[in-house]
Design a protein around this motif. Structure first.
Motif, PDB file in Angstrom:
ATOM      1  N   ILE A 177      -2.954  15.322   5.749  1.00 35.31           N
ATOM      2  CA  ILE A 177      -2.386  13.756   6.695  1.00 35.31           C
ATOM      3  C   ILE A 177      -3.579  14.832   8.170  1.00 35.31           C
ATOM      4  O   ILE A 177      -3.523  13.709   8.197  1.00 35.31           O
ATOM      5  CB  ILE A 177      -0.879  14.351   7.243  1.00 35.31           C
ATOM      6  CG1 ILE A 177      -0.571  13.420   5.610  1.00 35.31           C
ATOM      7  CG2 ILE A 177      -0.777  13.239   8.318  1.00 35.31           C
ATOM      8  CD1 ILE A 177       1.004  14.413   5.686  1.00 35.31           C
ATOM      9  N   ILE A 180      -6.942  12.994   7.618  1.00 34.91           N
ATOM     10  CA  ILE A 180      -7.040  11.424   7.826  1.00 34.91           C
ATOM     11  C   ILE A 180      -6.839  11.017   9.038  1.00 34.91           C
ATOM     12  O   ILE A 180      -7.275  10.194   9.278  1.00 34.91           O
ATOM     13  CB  ILE A 180      -5.952  10.864   6.384  1.00 34.91           C
ATOM     14  CG1 ILE A 180      -5.998  10.955   5.010  1.00 34.91           C
ATOM     15  CG2 ILE A 180      -5.812   9.834   7.156  1.00 34.91           C
ATOM     16  CD1 ILE A 180      -5.347  10.472   4.257  1.00 34.91           C
ATOM     17  N   THR A 181      -6.201  11.720   9.768  1.00 33.04           N
ATOM     18  CA  THR A 181      -6.319  11.305  11.218  1.00 33.04           C
ATOM     19  C   THR A 181      -7.246  11.287  11.660  1.00 33.04           C
ATOM     20  O   THR A 181      -8.036  10.449  12.760  1.00 33.04           O
ATOM     21  CB  THR A 181      -4.800  12.030  12.234  1.00 33.04           C
ATOM     22  OG1 THR A 181      -3.805  12.261  11.150  1.00 33.04           O
ATOM     23  CG2 THR A 181      -4.452  11.821  14.015  1.00 33.04           C
ATOM     24  N   GLY A 240      -5.491   3.143   9.481  1.00 35.69           N
ATOM     25  CA  GLY A 240      -5.323   4.244   9.122  1.00 35.69           C
ATOM     26  C   GLY A 240      -3.977   5.258  10.063  1.00 35.69           C
ATOM     27  O   GLY A 240      -3.352   6.214   8.836  1.00 35.69           O
ATOM     28  N   ASP A 241      -2.952   4.444  10.697  1.00 39.48           N
ATOM     29  CA  ASP A 241      -1.629   4.932  10.830  1.00 39.48           C
ATOM     30  C   ASP A 241      -0.548   4.393   9.311  1.00 39.48           C
ATOM     31  O   ASP A 241       0.236   4.917   9.379  1.00 39.48           O
ATOM     32  CB  ASP A 241      -0.821   3.864  12.255  1.00 39.48           C
ATOM     33  CG  ASP A 241      -1.731   4.392  13.737  1.00 39.48           C
ATOM     34  OD1 ASP A 241      -2.167   5.288  13.466  1.00 39.48           O
ATOM     35  OD2 ASP A 241      -1.391   3.485  15.338  1.00 39.48           O
ATOM     36  N   ILE A 244      -1.703   7.042   7.013  1.00 40.43           N
ATOM     37  CA  ILE A 244      -0.667   8.428   7.206  1.00 40.43           C
ATOM     38  C   ILE A 244       0.784   8.126   6.644  1.00 40.43           C
ATOM     39  O   ILE A 244       2.007   9.450   6.493  1.00 40.43           O
ATOM     40  CB  ILE A 244      -0.786   8.161   8.727  1.00 40.43           C
ATOM     41  CG1 ILE A 244      -2.165   8.796   8.844  1.00 40.43           C
ATOM     42  CG2 ILE A 244      -0.028   9.406   9.737  1.00 40.43           C
ATOM     43  CD1 ILE A 244      -2.811   9.109  10.624  1.00 40.43           C
ATOM     44  N   ASN A 248       3.135  10.841   4.721  1.00 35.81           N
ATOM     45  CA  ASN A 248       4.225  11.393   5.203  1.00 35.81           C
ATOM     46  C   ASN A 248       5.102  10.516   5.386  1.00 35.81           C
ATOM     47  O   ASN A 248       5.512  10.110   6.264  1.00 35.81           O
ATOM     48  CB  ASN A 248       3.690  11.878   6.911  1.00 35.81           C
ATOM     49  CG  ASN A 248       4.640  12.876   7.427  1.00 35.81           C
ATOM     50  OD1 ASN A 248       5.332  13.847   6.525  1.00 35.81           O
ATOM     51  ND2 ASN A 248       4.153  12.764   8.586  1.00 35.81           N
TER      52      ASN A 248
END
Length: 254
Positions: A177, A180-181, A240-241, A244, A248
């Motif tokens: 995670i 990826i951010t 991307g958000d 994520i 998560n």
């Protein structure tokens, strides 16, 4: 705008959408290859250095990564063109094809043109990938090292699990995670860098197209390019958000 009716170019009266589509193929291809190769190279380096900090490989790779991260891409590209695309400094320096030689037969499809021109992309991709590998590799190392110091990792080690199995089963998934951010944060920068590299290497993408049209004051062509780059930047952050949030489950989508 929604119908794609963006008028005609003032320089050659061709439809703006046709010229944009031709250029976008090159820019998107470079962006995807840049991010893909950067992640493939940076991930194992960062994970290994995070698990074995202060090792010989860690110290050497950190020095190399810092060097690549400190060098501006346009300056490195200029040096590489001067010294490694000509035999002026010796036959062994003539490694890469000269810039500007792009196979663009109008009757062939993009994949066919890419097949003929892939050697021309090697040097630009090396320039683009090296600083991104340095950035991602360092940040992945920090993330993995922080994860390695947590209590559940110490418990797994006390139970006799090897560092390799712990890295694959626990550290790598839990570091995904933050990685990826970081990766999403590099995408707009990679897009901007690709536009600059397109100008230096004369790649027929939207960066080169915009550069040429600015010189000719072709505003009918420039405005859509700026709009597309802006939309792509926002879309990359949004995707991307969402990714994520899907990875998560603790994140509340509401």
């Amino acid at each position: 705008i929604l119908r794609g009716e963006w008028g005609t170019s003032l320089s050659d009266t061709r439809p703006v959408t046709d010229k944009l589509w031709e250029a976008m193929k090159w820019s998107v291809t470079i962006l995807i290859l840049n991010v893909l190769f950067a992640l493939i190279i940076a991930l194992p380096i960062g994970v290994y250095n995070g698990i074995y900090p202060n090792s010989t490989f860690d110290k050497v790779s950190n020095t190399v990564l810092f060097a690549f991260f400190a060098v501006p891409k346009f300056w490195l590209a200029t040096l590489m063109i001067i010294f490694f695309t000509t035999s002026e400094y010796g036959m062994w320096t003539n490694i890469f094809p000269a810039t500007g030689k792009w196979y663009t037969a109008g009757s062939e499809g993009f994949i066919s043109m890419l097949t003929h021109s892939w050697t021309n992309l090697i040097l630009p991709l090396l320039i683009l990938v090296s600083p991104d590998v340095a950035y991602l590799g360092r940040l992945i190392r920090s993330t993995v090292q922080e994860e390695s110091n947590k209590e559940y990792i110490k418990t797994a080690l006390s139970k006799g699990m090897s560092k390799k199995s712990i890295a694959l089963a626990h550290i790598l998934p839990n570091s995904l995670i933050p990685t990826i951010t970081l990766l999403v944060g590099t995408l707009p920068g990679a897009l901007a860098s690709a536009l600059v590299i397109e100008v230096i290497f004369n790649i027929p993408g939207i960066g080169r197209l915009m550069y040429d049209r600015i010189g000719n004051a072709d505003w009918a062509m420039i405005y859509p390019i700026v709009l597309i780059v802006s939309i792509l930047t926002v879309a990359l952050f949004l995707d991307g958000d969402i990714l994520i949030a899907l990875l998560n489950t603790k994140i509340n989508l509401g």
